[in-house]
Design an enzyme around this catalytic site. Structure first.
Site, mmCIF file in Angstrom:
data_model
loop_
_atom_site.group_PDB
_atom_site.id
_atom_site.type_symbol
_atom_site.label_atom_id
_atom_site.label_comp_id
_atom_site.label_asym_id
_atom_site.label_seq_id
_atom_site.Cartn_x
_atom_site.Cartn_y
_atom_site.Cartn_z
ATOM 1 N N ARG A 92 -6.091 1.879 18.287
ATOM 2 C CA ARG A 92 -5.805 0.434 18.254
ATOM 3 C C ARG A 92 -5.468 -0.155 19.618
ATOM 4 O O ARG A 92 -5.548 -1.373 19.786
ATOM 5 C CB ARG A 92 -4.707 0.126 17.226
ATOM 6 C CG ARG A 92 -5.238 0.244 15.814
ATOM 7 C CD ARG A 92 -4.265 -0.180 14.751
ATOM 8 N NE ARG A 92 -4.911 -0.082 13.443
ATOM 9 C CZ ARG A 92 -4.279 0.088 12.300
ATOM 10 N NH1 ARG A 92 -2.962 0.192 12.273
ATOM 11 N NH2 ARG A 92 -4.961 0.159 11.173
ATOM 12 N N SER A 150 7.489 9.361 11.904
ATOM 13 C CA SER A 150 6.316 9.156 11.053
ATOM 14 C C SER A 150 6.699 9.277 9.594
ATOM 15 O O SER A 150 7.158 10.325 9.138
ATOM 16 C CB SER A 150 5.236 10.191 11.380
ATOM 17 O OG SER A 150 4.297 10.239 10.321
ATOM 18 N N GLN A 207 4.632 9.232 7.208
ATOM 19 C CA GLN A 207 3.675 10.095 6.508
ATOM 20 C C GLN A 207 4.116 11.554 6.595
ATOM 21 O O GLN A 207 4.075 12.284 5.604
ATOM 22 C CB GLN A 207 2.279 9.914 7.097
ATOM 23 C CG GLN A 207 1.719 8.525 6.807
ATOM 24 C CD GLN A 207 0.336 8.312 7.373
ATOM 25 O OE1 GLN A 207 -0.231 9.196 8.006
ATOM 26 N NE2 GLN A 207 -0.211 7.141 7.137
ATOM 27 N N ARG A 263 2.929 5.967 -3.176
ATOM 28 C CA ARG A 263 4.076 6.781 -3.603
ATOM 29 C C ARG A 263 4.287 6.693 -5.111
ATOM 30 O O ARG A 263 4.673 7.679 -5.747
ATOM 31 C CB ARG A 263 5.328 6.340 -2.838
ATOM 32 C CG ARG A 263 5.279 6.807 -1.376
ATOM 33 C CD ARG A 263 6.109 5.932 -0.477
ATOM 34 N NE ARG A 263 6.236 6.431 0.885
ATOM 35 C CZ ARG A 263 5.326 6.280 1.859
ATOM 36 N NH1 ARG A 263 4.191 5.648 1.605
ATOM 37 N NH2 ARG A 263 5.537 6.757 3.052
ATOM 38 N N ARG A 282 -7.280 -3.458 9.838
ATOM 39 C CA ARG A 282 -6.298 -4.347 10.489
ATOM 40 C C ARG A 282 -6.878 -5.012 11.741
ATOM 41 O O ARG A 282 -6.476 -6.114 12.111
ATOM 42 C CB ARG A 282 -5.013 -3.591 10.819
ATOM 43 C CG ARG A 282 -4.329 -3.058 9.568
ATOM 44 C CD ARG A 282 -2.874 -2.761 9.780
ATOM 45 N NE ARG A 282 -2.392 -1.792 8.811
ATOM 46 C CZ ARG A 282 -2.116 -2.072 7.534
ATOM 47 N NH1 ARG A 282 -2.262 -3.293 7.065
ATOM 48 N NH2 ARG A 282 -1.701 -1.120 6.728
ATOM 49 N N GLY A 320 -5.026 7.830 5.656
ATOM 50 C CA GLY A 320 -4.153 8.838 6.273
ATOM 51 C C GLY A 320 -2.943 9.109 5.390
ATOM 52 O O GLY A 320 -2.506 10.256 5.239
ATOM 53 N N ASP A 377 2.260 -0.960 12.039
ATOM 54 C CA ASP A 377 0.953 -1.452 11.570
ATOM 55 C C ASP A 377 0.679 -2.889 12.013
ATOM 56 O O ASP A 377 -0.408 -3.417 11.761
ATOM 57 C CB ASP A 377 0.878 -1.360 10.038
ATOM 58 C CG ASP A 377 0.776 0.096 9.585
ATOM 59 O OD1 ASP A 377 0.387 0.960 10.401
ATOM 60 O OD2 ASP A 377 1.102 0.370 8.419
ATOM 61 N N LYS A 386 0.834 -1.208 0.000
ATOM 62 C CA LYS A 386 0.000 0.000 0.000
ATOM 63 C C LYS A 386 0.870 1.261 0.000
ATOM 64 O O LYS A 386 0.617 2.187 -0.769
ATOM 65 C CB LYS A 386 -0.909 -0.046 1.237
ATOM 66 C CG LYS A 386 -1.848 1.111 1.386
ATOM 67 C CD LYS A 386 -3.131 0.703 2.095
ATOM 68 C CE LYS A 386 -2.950 0.500 3.587
ATOM 69 N NZ LYS A 386 -2.794 1.762 4.328
ATOM 70 N N SER A 387 1.872 1.297 0.860
ATOM 71 C CA SER A 387 2.730 2.494 0.946
ATOM 72 C C SER A 387 3.443 2.746 -0.380
ATOM 73 O O SER A 387 3.525 3.888 -0.853
ATOM 74 C CB SER A 387 3.788 2.307 2.036
ATOM 75 O OG SER A 387 3.181 2.249 3.296
HETATM 76 C C1 S3P Z 1 2.546 4.884 6.305
HETATM 77 C C2 S3P Z 1 3.099 5.290 7.488
HETATM 78 C C3 S3P Z 1 2.630 4.863 8.820
HETATM 79 C C4 S3P Z 1 1.699 3.651 8.726
HETATM 80 C C5 S3P Z 1 0.712 3.776 7.608
HETATM 81 C C6 S3P Z 1 1.411 3.931 6.271
HETATM 82 C C7 S3P Z 1 3.089 5.377 5.035
HETATM 83 O O1 S3P Z 1 1.926 5.934 9.421
HETATM 84 O O2 S3P Z 1 1.030 3.467 9.947
HETATM 85 O O3 S3P Z 1 -0.134 2.650 7.543
HETATM 86 O O4 S3P Z 1 2.802 4.818 3.965
HETATM 87 O O5 S3P Z 1 3.848 6.360 5.070
HETATM 88 P P1 S3P Z 1 2.671 7.071 10.306
HETATM 89 O O6 S3P Z 1 3.600 7.780 9.450
HETATM 90 O O7 S3P Z 1 1.548 7.954 10.791
HETATM 91 O O8 S3P Z 1 3.311 6.322 11.441
#
Ligand code: S3P
Length: 428
Positions: free
Chosen positions: A346, A167, A169, A27, A388, A94, A315, A22-23
């Site tokens: 969670r 983080s 993100q 991107r 999850r 998110g 995660d 997914k990440s």
């Molecule tokens: C992610 C970063 C993580 C993770 C999320 C995906 C990403 O979040 O929990 O499922 O793809 O950058 P955080 O950056 O808030 O920890």
């Protein structure tokens, strides 16, 4: 959607692969849209979260099409997006919302980003504050902490910033804004978070220097599209890794799993607990390490999770807690308050749902204590709108007596379409 119904299993067997990461898919869509020319994304994750990100870029004039299971993106360069005529809705994601806010902050147009009820509750100041320091003009509820966020794009300036939380993100939103800014952006993190953005920058020839925990980005004037191959999502594989470990008489091979070291804290913790997980066929897909994982069932013992393991396991805590219920002794997770900011809180949802199944666990402000080794009993549980949590409870149900029903299973579609049928295929 009907609840997932799971019964005690006598063993998981077979060879499977899990959907794309997914990440990495988020991107690839974002960088493919900002690149000049065509990007083709193979084995991408076709799930709701990533499809929302793709729709957002389509609304900004980028052609993104699925051709024979591959995503073809016609990037128009760093300044090629056009003003969206409507609100950009990122659904439950998110990652989608935070990374996109970084991109939008540096455009020369106005935009509004939002998401579903869960996403509108999640904190956004962690990206909004540093973006404002770069010169961004962003407004939202609670002074920009909650979506919807209204972004009046501006010419940004580079930023030197120490992230208060690890983080990916936040880091990635700032790196994307840094691509559009004048001058260098220099970031430091308290602990390493997932580094997919850095690896994809490297793959696309974007000049990013990494010195210890510091990242130095010198923005390029443009970069070119390319082919990206997405590894299987470790966070999806995690449910099958734990299932095959805790259900007796199991042996499972999971092919082509991304094993980026910033993601696989769960494997290190499970190894300490006594699990047997072998790597075979190690290789790289576009700067991302990949392997086949072979998992055999083993009795587990409890563990104390180290604070430095938290970001690389972030995660996987719901499924790690399920493993802990099967382990002999007291497992302690601390320093994980970030878990309260996810698709659900969670810490609370894991504690409430696993205790319905008879698990002995205690909620802490920043983690959980789980006294394992006691057999679970089937129960009626809820996902709390969190993919999850739904999948972790389904795996818990494989070790419980009787029948476990998980309501709110439709949320699994945000990250793992086909989870239920894949689970059925290895437990049959
Ligand atoms: C992610 C970063 C993580 C993770 C999320 C995906 C990403 O979040 O929990 O499922 O793809 O950058 P955080 O950056 O808030 O920890």
């Amino acid at each position: 959607m009907k609840p997932i119904v799971v019964r005690e299993s006598r063993g998981l067997q077979g060879t499977i692969s899990v959907p794309g990461d997914k990440s990495v898919t988020h991107r690839a869509i974002i960088l493919g849209s900002l690149a000049r020319g065509t990007t083709v994304v193979k084995d991408y994750l076709s799930a709701e979260d990533c499809l929302h990100t793709a729709s957002a870029f389509r609304l900004m004039g980028i052609s993104i099409e699925d051709k024979n299971g591959r995503l073809r993106i016609e990037g128009k360069g760093l300044h090629g997006l056009s003003e969206p005529a409507t609100v950009l809705d990122l659904g439950n994601s998110g990652t989608g919302l935070r990374l996109l806010t970084g991109v939008l902050a540096g455009q020369d147009f106005f935009s509004v980003v939002t998401g579903d009820e869960s996403l509108r509750r999640r904190p956004m100041r962690r990206v909004v504050d540093p973006l404002r320091r770069m010169g961004a003009e962003i407004e939202g509820r609670e002074d920009g902490n909650r979506a919807p966020l209204a972004v009046r794009g501006r010419r940004l300036k580079g930023l030197t910033y120490a992230l208060p939380v690890a983080s990916a993100q936040v880091k990635s939103a700032l790196l994307l804004a840094g691509l559009l800014a004048d001058g260098r952006t220099v970031l430091t993190e308290p602990l390493p978070s997932r580094d997919h953005t850095e690896r994809m920058f490297r793959g696309m020839g974007i000049p990013l220097e990494i010195e210890g925990n510091q990242l130095l980005l010198s923005p390029p004037s443009e970069f070119s599209g390319r082919e990206i191959v997405v590894p299987g999502d470790f966070s999806s594989a995690a449910f099958f890794i734990v299932a095959a470990t805790i259900v007796r008489n199991s042996e499972l091979r999971i092919r082509d799993v991304g094993v980026n070291p910033t993601r696989i804290g769960l494997l290190e913790i499970l190894a300490e607990m006594g699990a047997e997980i072998r790597f075979e066929n190690r290789r790289e897909f576009d700067h991302e390490p990949v392997a086949d994982l072979i998992v055999r069932s083993r009795p587990l013992r409890a563990v104390r999770v180290k604070p430095e393991s938290v970001p690389k396991t972030i995660d996987e805590f719901p499924i790690l807690c399920v493993a802990a219920t099967a382990a002999e002794g007291e497992t302690v997770i601390r320093g994980a308050e970030e878990l309260r900011m996810k698709e659900s809180d969670r810490i609370r949802t894991v504690a409430s749902e696993l205790s319905k199944m008879g698990a002995d666990l205690e909620e802490l402000p920043d983690g959980l204590v789980i006294r394992g080794g006691r057999k679970l009993s089937g129960a009626r549980c809820s996902s709390h709108g969190d993919h999850r949590i739904a999948m972790a409870l389904a795996v818990a149900g494989l070790t419980a007596s009787g029948e476990t029903a998980v309501e709110g299973a439709e949320w699994i579609e945000t990250s793992f379409p086909g989870f239920q049928s894949l689970l059925k295929s290895v437990t049959a």
